[in-house]
Scaffold this active site. Structure first.
Site, short mmCIF file in Angstrom:
data_model
loop_
_atom_site.label_atom_id
_atom_site.label_comp_id
_atom_site.label_asym_id
_atom_site.label_seq_id
_atom_site.Cartn_x
_atom_site.Cartn_y
_atom_site.Cartn_z
N SER A 158 89.82 44.17 -81.26
CA SER A 158 90.19 42.94 -81.99
C SER A 158 89.05 41.93 -81.97
CB SER A 158 91.40 42.28 -81.33
OG SER A 158 92.49 43.13 -81.32
N PHE A 195 87.66 42.24 -75.95
CA PHE A 195 87.82 43.17 -74.83
C PHE A 195 87.76 44.59 -75.37
CE2 PHE A 195 90.89 45.81 -72.40
CZ PHE A 195 90.17 45.89 -71.22
N ALA A 196 86.79 45.36 -74.92
CA ALA A 196 86.57 46.68 -75.49
C ALA A 196 86.82 47.80 -74.49
CB ALA A 196 85.14 46.79 -76.02
N GLY A 206 92.70 56.29 -76.06
CA GLY A 206 93.50 55.13 -76.42
C GLY A 206 94.54 54.90 -75.33
N GLN A 257 130.70 42.07 -95.85
CA GLN A 257 130.66 42.63 -94.50
C GLN A 257 129.36 43.39 -94.22
OE1 GLN A 257 133.33 45.89 -93.24
NE2 GLN A 257 134.17 44.42 -91.81
N GLU A 313 105.90 54.67 -76.46
CA GLU A 313 106.04 55.90 -75.66
C GLU A 313 105.45 55.70 -74.26
OE1 GLU A 313 104.81 55.70 -78.72
OE2 GLU A 313 106.55 56.53 -79.75
N GLU A 364 88.55 53.90 -77.22
CA GLU A 364 87.50 54.71 -77.87
C GLU A 364 88.19 55.76 -78.74
OE1 GLU A 364 85.01 56.38 -74.81
OE2 GLU A 364 84.56 54.40 -73.97
N GLU A 369 98.71 47.03 -76.97
CA GLU A 369 99.09 46.66 -75.59
C GLU A 369 99.96 47.73 -74.93
OE1 GLU A 369 98.78 43.43 -73.85
OE2 GLU A 369 97.70 42.35 -75.40
C1 LIG Z 1 96.40 45.45 -83.68
C2 LIG Z 1 95.69 46.21 -82.60
C3 LIG Z 1 94.75 45.54 -81.81
C4 LIG Z 1 94.04 46.25 -80.83
N1 LIG Z 1 93.10 45.59 -80.10
C5 LIG Z 1 92.41 46.24 -79.13
C6 LIG Z 1 91.41 45.56 -78.35
O1 LIG Z 1 91.15 44.36 -78.55
N2 LIG Z 1 90.76 46.25 -77.40
C7 LIG Z 1 91.00 47.56 -77.15
O2 LIG Z 1 90.36 48.11 -76.27
N3 LIG Z 1 91.93 48.24 -77.88
C8 LIG Z 1 92.64 47.61 -78.85
N4 LIG Z 1 93.58 48.28 -79.61
C9 LIG Z 1 93.77 49.70 -79.42
C10 LIG Z 1 95.09 50.04 -78.75
O3 LIG Z 1 95.06 49.68 -77.40
C11 LIG Z 1 95.34 51.53 -78.97
O4 LIG Z 1 95.51 51.76 -80.36
C12 LIG Z 1 96.56 52.01 -78.21
O5 LIG Z 1 96.30 52.00 -76.83
C13 LIG Z 1 96.95 53.43 -78.62
O6 LIG Z 1 95.85 54.28 -78.56
P1 LIG Z 1 95.51 55.26 -79.79
O7 LIG Z 1 95.50 54.44 -81.03
O8 LIG Z 1 94.29 56.03 -79.46
O9 LIG Z 1 96.74 56.24 -79.89
P2 LIG Z 1 96.99 57.55 -79.02
O10 LIG Z 1 96.71 57.28 -77.57
O11 LIG Z 1 96.28 58.69 -79.64
O12 LIG Z 1 98.54 57.75 -79.21
C14 LIG Z 1 99.10 58.17 -80.44
C15 LIG Z 1 100.60 58.22 -80.30
O13 LIG Z 1 100.96 59.17 -79.29
C16 LIG Z 1 101.73 58.55 -78.29
N5 LIG Z 1 101.38 59.13 -76.99
C17 LIG Z 1 100.17 59.10 -76.38
N6 LIG Z 1 100.23 59.76 -75.20
C18 LIG Z 1 101.52 60.17 -75.06
C19 LIG Z 1 102.22 60.91 -74.05
N7 LIG Z 1 101.62 61.28 -72.91
N8 LIG Z 1 103.53 61.18 -74.25
C20 LIG Z 1 104.15 60.80 -75.40
N9 LIG Z 1 103.55 60.11 -76.38
C21 LIG Z 1 102.24 59.80 -76.21
C22 LIG Z 1 101.39 57.06 -78.34
O14 LIG Z 1 102.42 56.28 -77.83
C23 LIG Z 1 101.21 56.88 -79.84
O15 LIG Z 1 102.45 56.71 -80.45
C24 LIG Z 1 94.29 47.62 -80.62
C25 LIG Z 1 95.25 48.27 -81.40
C26 LIG Z 1 95.95 47.58 -82.39
C27 LIG Z 1 96.97 48.30 -83.21
#
Ligand SMILES: Cc1cc2nc3c(=O)[nH]c(=O)nc-3n(C[C@H](O)[C@H](O)[C@H](O)COP(=O)(O)OP(=O)(O)OC[C@H]3O[C@@H](n4cnc5c(N)ncnc54)[C@H](O)[C@@H]3O)c2cc1C
Length: 384
Positions: free
Chosen positions: A158, A123-124, A131, A280, A368, A127, A364
């Site tokens: 994934s 599932f993609a 995220g 303890q 935050e 970007e 998932e």
């Molecule tokens: C093991 C794994 C498997 C994955 N598999 C898939 C997959 O199969 N398909 C797919 O599409 N994606 C997948 N992902 C991607 C995943 O969905 C994203 O990494 C995730 O949604 C976070 O996006 P990002 O990495 O761009 O982080 P960002 O969105 O850049 O966020 C970075 C940090 O900032 C925080 N943050 C973001 N916005 C806010 C806000 N408004 N207020 C406060 N804090 C904020 C976030 O919580 C995070 O801690 C996978 C990720 C992992 C780790």
């Protein structure tokens, strides 16, 4: 603390526990040594009815409800995270969305194969520029004669490097974007213009691989559109509750295993002439673990019960995902501490669990984002 379950659920748990200990656990170290899941594991899971559990029987699935499915995830996660990932990928967003919204041709082509573990799906959505803020995706699908032209880049997907089909979310209406302007496309491996451009290893087990995939003037026929144009986000949202509760129960199983190993070790390891379990400092860690695991289970089981009863749980699934993913981080950290040097040695389960569970707080919907959703329900607002 024992949670009483109805006899039929207790039987499913018992069977899954036995299967995990006898059949799956011997493969855990093999998966780590090889850095991939041997085909025999998928065959073993299929032969025992653990693939496609949430899909209807007409697709070769088990037709199982959320509670029994969650209990299986909890039990499997006591061994190796890969087992839960295989199970969820054959019962998750991809096959369910195709079974629910696909044309008869799409269902025939993909669902049964996915349920049997013969066809791999990915599932993609994510970007580089989108995220947590999934609505900011840029991958574009433009209507052309007889189909759609896809252009864009996805990452952290994934298993996309081994997938036979990828469900790709792309913008079809830039005006509407997340509000009805994103569509889902089923793109087969080998489609010209679709390339795997990078494979990432994570902090977790080597078998868990994420891929960057690129679409450059990638033509897909009209038959590749899933449902109607603009329905893509709706399909993704439909699986959110199951996905979050699946993470929650997986965290509970992993935490329980770490707690059992910690207790065992604390009882048999002597320092300064006495077992660690008599100190303890160690007892308090074990006590905190016990309270947190029981609280996680109570919250999650009750939420699952309400979801199964058709109740609106509001941000309940976010609460479960948030609490359980943070709880397992604390429990496994204490497990490393209680095991001392042993807890840090490669090949010892505690070390692997310590790395694997870190994923849960990001994937998932990161912690935050779950807090944001919970707060929105509380305040009725949309936040900043
Ligand atoms: C093991 C794994 C498997 C994955 N598999 C898939 C997959 O199969 N398909 C797919 O599409 N994606 C997948 N992902 C991607 C995943 O969905 C994203 O990494 C995730 O949604 C976070 O996006 P990002 O990495 O761009 O982080 P960002 O969105 O850049 O966020 C970075 C940090 O900032 C925080 N943050 C973001 N916005 C806010 C806000 N408004 N207020 C406060 N804090 C904020 C976030 O919580 C995070 O801690 C996978 C990720 C992992 C780790």
């Amino acid at each position: 603390m024992e949670f009483e379950l109805p006899p039929e659920l207790e039987e499913i748990r018992r069977t899954a526990r036995r299967f995990t200990e006898r059949e799956l656990e011997p493969w855990a170290s093999v998966i780590d040594e090889r850095g991939e899941v041997p085909d025999e594991v998928v065959e073993l899971l299929a032969a025992n009815g653990y693939l496609g559990m949430r899909l209807d029987e007409e697709f070769g699935g088990g037709g199982l409800g959320l509670f029994p499915f969650s209990l299986v995830l909890e039990e499997f996660s006591r061994s190796h995270r890969m087992f839960t990932l295989i199970v969820t990928s054959t019962s998750g967003l991809c096959p369910i969305a195709i079974a629910r919204h696909g044309t008869p041709e799409q269902r025939d082509r993909y669902v049964r194969g996915m349920v049997q573990g013969k066809l791999k799906g990915a599932f993609a959505l994510t970007e580089p520029g989108a995220g947590s803020d999934a609505g900011a995706i840029k991958t574009r699908a433009q209507k052309v004669e007889g189909g759609w032209m896809l252009n864009g880049l996805k990452h952290y997907i994934s298993g996309a490097h081994v997938a036979d089909v990828v469900m790709v979310m792309a913008v079809t209406d830039p005006e509407k974007r997340a509000r009805g302007g994103v569509s889902a496309f089923l793109v087969d491996k080998g489609t010209p213009g679709f390339k795997v451009t990078r494979i990432d290893q994570t902090i977790g087990s080597d078998a868990i691989k994420l891929a960057e995939i690129a679409f450059e003037d990638c033509f897909v026929p009209d038959g590749a559109l899933l449902g109607k144009a603009g329905e893509g986000f709706k399909f993704a949202m439909e699986s959110l509750t199951d996905g979050r509760l699946g993470v929650a129960t997986s965290c509970i199983g992993a935490a329980e295993r770490m707690q059992e190993m910690s207790i065992e070790h604390a009882k048999q390891r002597n320092t300064f002439g006495k077992p660690l379990a008599s100190r303890q400092a160690i007892q308090w860690m074990l006590a905190d673990n016990a309270v947190e695991i029981a609280a996680a289970r109570a919250l999650t089981y009750e939420t699952i019960r309400q979801v199964e009863a058709g109740k609106n749980v509001g941000s309940g699934s976010s609460m479960c995902k948030l609490y359980c993913s943070e709880m397992v981080g604390r429990v496994v950290d204490r497990a490393v501490q209680i095991h001392g040097g042993m807890g840090l040695i490669r090949g010892f389960p505690v070390e692997r669990f310590y790395r694997d569970v870190r994923h849960y707080r990001v994937g998932e919907g990161a912690s935050e984002i779950q807090r944001m959703l919970i707060a929105r329900t509380l305040t009725g607002g949309r936040g900043e």
